[in-house]
Design an enzyme around this catalytic site. Structure first.
Site, PDB file in Angstrom:
ATOM      1  N   GLY A   1     126.630  46.255  18.376  1.00 55.22           N
ATOM      2  CA  GLY A   1     127.794  45.361  18.410  1.00 55.22           C
ATOM      3  C   GLY A   1     127.532  44.141  19.268  1.00 55.22           C
TER       4      GLY A   1
ATOM      5  N   GLY B   1     120.155  45.120  17.711  1.00 55.36           N
ATOM      6  CA  GLY B   1     119.407  43.850  17.713  1.00 55.36           C
ATOM      7  C   GLY B   1     120.288  42.607  17.870  1.00 55.36           C
TER       8      GLY B   1
ATOM      9  N   ASN C   1     116.644  46.951  14.411  1.00 55.13           N
ATOM     10  CA  ASN C   1     117.859  47.106  13.603  1.00 55.13           C
ATOM     11  C   ASN C   1     118.831  45.952  13.837  1.00 55.13           C
ATOM     12  OD1 ASN C   1     116.766  49.569  13.018  1.00 55.13           O
ATOM     13  ND2 ASN C   1     118.550  50.759  13.609  1.00 55.13           N
ATOM     14  N   ILE C   2     119.268  45.367  12.735  1.00 56.43           N
ATOM     15  CA  ILE C   2     120.257  44.278  12.797  1.00 56.43           C
ATOM     16  C   ILE C   2     121.421  44.642  11.876  1.00 56.43           C
ATOM     17  CG2 ILE C   2     120.695  41.825  12.291  1.00 56.43           C
ATOM     18  CD1 ILE C   2     118.705  42.117  14.554  1.00 56.43           C
ATOM     19  N   ALA C   3     122.599  44.781  12.454  1.00 54.58           N
ATOM     20  CA  ALA C   3     123.794  45.056  11.638  1.00 54.58           C
ATOM     21  C   ALA C   3     124.871  44.004  11.886  1.00 54.58           C
ATOM     22  CB  ALA C   3     124.339  46.454  11.949  1.00 54.58           C
ATOM     23  N   THR C   4     125.364  43.923  13.113  1.00 52.38           N
ATOM     24  CA  THR C   4     126.519  43.062  13.409  1.00 52.38           C
ATOM     25  C   THR C   4     126.289  41.605  13.005  1.00 52.38           C
ATOM     26  OG1 THR C   4     127.066  44.540  15.228  1.00 52.38           O
ATOM     27  CG2 THR C   4     128.106  42.384  15.270  1.00 52.38           C
TER      28      THR C   4
ATOM     29  N   ASP D   1     120.947  55.333   8.324  1.00 56.49           N
ATOM     30  CA  ASP D   1     120.972  54.985   9.747  1.00 56.49           C
ATOM     31  C   ASP D   1     121.995  55.898  10.443  1.00 56.49           C
ATOM     32  OD1 ASP D   1     120.513  53.397  12.018  1.00 56.49           O
ATOM     33  OD2 ASP D   1     122.090  51.961  11.484  1.00 56.49           O
ATOM     34  N   HIS D   2     121.655  56.384  11.618  1.00 54.85           N
ATOM     35  CA  HIS D   2     122.552  57.250  12.400  1.00 54.85           C
ATOM     36  C   HIS D   2     123.174  58.356  11.567  1.00 54.85           C
ATOM     37  CE1 HIS D   2     122.314  55.014  16.140  1.00 54.85           C
ATOM     38  NE2 HIS D   2     122.301  53.926  15.394  1.00 54.85           N
TER      39      HIS D   2
HETATM   40  P1  13P Z   1     123.686  45.655  15.917  1.00 54.86           P
HETATM   41  O1  13P Z   1     124.971  45.907  15.183  1.00 54.86           O
HETATM   42  O2  13P Z   1     123.910  45.402  17.363  1.00 54.86           O
HETATM   43  O3  13P Z   1     122.859  44.595  15.283  1.00 54.86           O
HETATM   44  O4  13P Z   1     122.848  47.023  15.880  1.00 54.86           O
HETATM   45  C1  13P Z   1     122.365  47.484  14.668  1.00 54.86           C
HETATM   46  C2  13P Z   1     121.851  48.861  14.793  1.00 54.86           C
HETATM   47  O5  13P Z   1     121.208  49.215  15.750  1.00 54.86           O
HETATM   48  C3  13P Z   1     122.113  49.770  13.674  1.00 54.86           C
HETATM   49  O6  13P Z   1     121.655  51.056  13.920  1.00 54.86           O
END
Ligand code: 13P
Length: 278
Positions: free
Chosen positions: A177, A207, A227-230, A81-82
């Site tokens: 975030g 997301g 995409n879900i990270a935070t 990712d990125h």
């Molecule tokens: P969030 O951290 O807002 O869920 O975004 C995740 C993301 O887009 C990772 O590339």
């Protein structure tokens, strides 16, 4: 099963649903995400952003993600990712990632197209897919903290058509975030991009914090990957508090904490997968 990224996304587009792409920082998160995907019987994408290598070194996490993908009962793709540097994009391909996101969103459009197209050429030769990005997704996943800024339709269409990328992340007011207020997504822009780019899967970053209604609307307008990270990093960190609350003078146990993290990430991932099924 380890599965090609374009196939996972094309299947999602046809079924009018989105695939959850969940960022992973450690083994507990990985176990929780895979268990959720298997219990919900849905494909999933596992990813890590280049920026997170300081906390989760690529050489350690890549073999773990690959082993989980190979063993999973559902389709799984692995994405860098990125990816901002060619060096790390190549490292990820060497370590079995079958998708790389090239984030050229800070570059002028012509340079973004040129760089993305050259990475697509190299990646496709190795059987690896590429996700491109256009416009400014707010927050700090790709590098410095930035204000969200929608891409222009013209730039979206140019990058989508000229780069050869397999998926395109579009900035439509979304941010990485925690959102400062209610996310304001530009659905008109998304609809126009989807109409102009036809079968190219579109990706929604940032997301965490988007409402189920907005997710469903975005999926109806061509978003095939979210995409879900935070949300899962928060689920992981908050497990420490829940675990501490249950201690009550008992002996410390890493194993209880491990199970709490897995349970929290599992629940958070299941909730998102349910919404993305539409
Ligand atoms: P969030 O951290 O807002 O869920 O975004 C995740 C993301 O887009 C990772 O590339």
């Amino acid at each position: 099963m380890f599965c090609p990224f374009p196939r996972i996304l094309q299947d999602a587009l046809i079924d009018k649903r989105a695939v959850g792409a969940f960022n992973v920082g450690n083994m507990e998160m990985l176990i929780g995400i895979i268990k959720a995907a298997e219990d919900k019987n849905t494909p999933v994408i596992l990813q890590i952003a280049e920026k997170r290598f300081t906390h989760s070194p690529l050489e350690f996490i890549a073999p773990m993600l690959h082993a989980a993908a190979m063993r999973a009962k559902v389709d799984v793709a692995l994405e860098l990712d990125h990816g901002c540097s060619l060096f790390n994009i190549r490292r990820a391909m060497d370590l079995n990632f079958n998708t790389v996101m090239y984030d050229g969103s800070e570059l002028p459009i012509e340079q973004n197209i040129e760089q993305t197209a050259s990475i697509v050429k190299e990646a496709h030769k190795r059987g690896v897919a590429v996700e491109a990005e256009i416009g400014v997704v707010g927050g700090a996943e790709g590098g410095a903290d930035r204000m969200a800024n929608c891409a222009s339709l013209e730039d979206i269409v140019s990058l989508g058509k000229k780069s050869g990328a397999d998926a395109l992340a579009v900035a439509i007011g979304n941010a990485h975030g925690h959102y400062k207020g209610k996310p304001q997504l530009n659905f008109d822009l998304l609809r126009q991009a989807h109409e102009a780019l036809d079968h190219l899967p579109l990706v929604l970053h940032g997301g965490t914090g988007i409402s189920p209604e907005d997710f469903k609307k975005a999926i109806g307008l061509g978003i095939a990957k979210i995409n879900i990270a935070t949300a899962n990093f928060d689920a992981t960190a908050s497990a420490a508090f829940t675990y501490a609350d249950t201690l009550n003078g008992k002996e410390l146990s890493y194993f209880d904490l491990n199970e709490k993290i897995i349970e929290n990430v599992y629940k958070c991932t299941c909730d998102h997968i349910e919404i993305f099924k539409v």
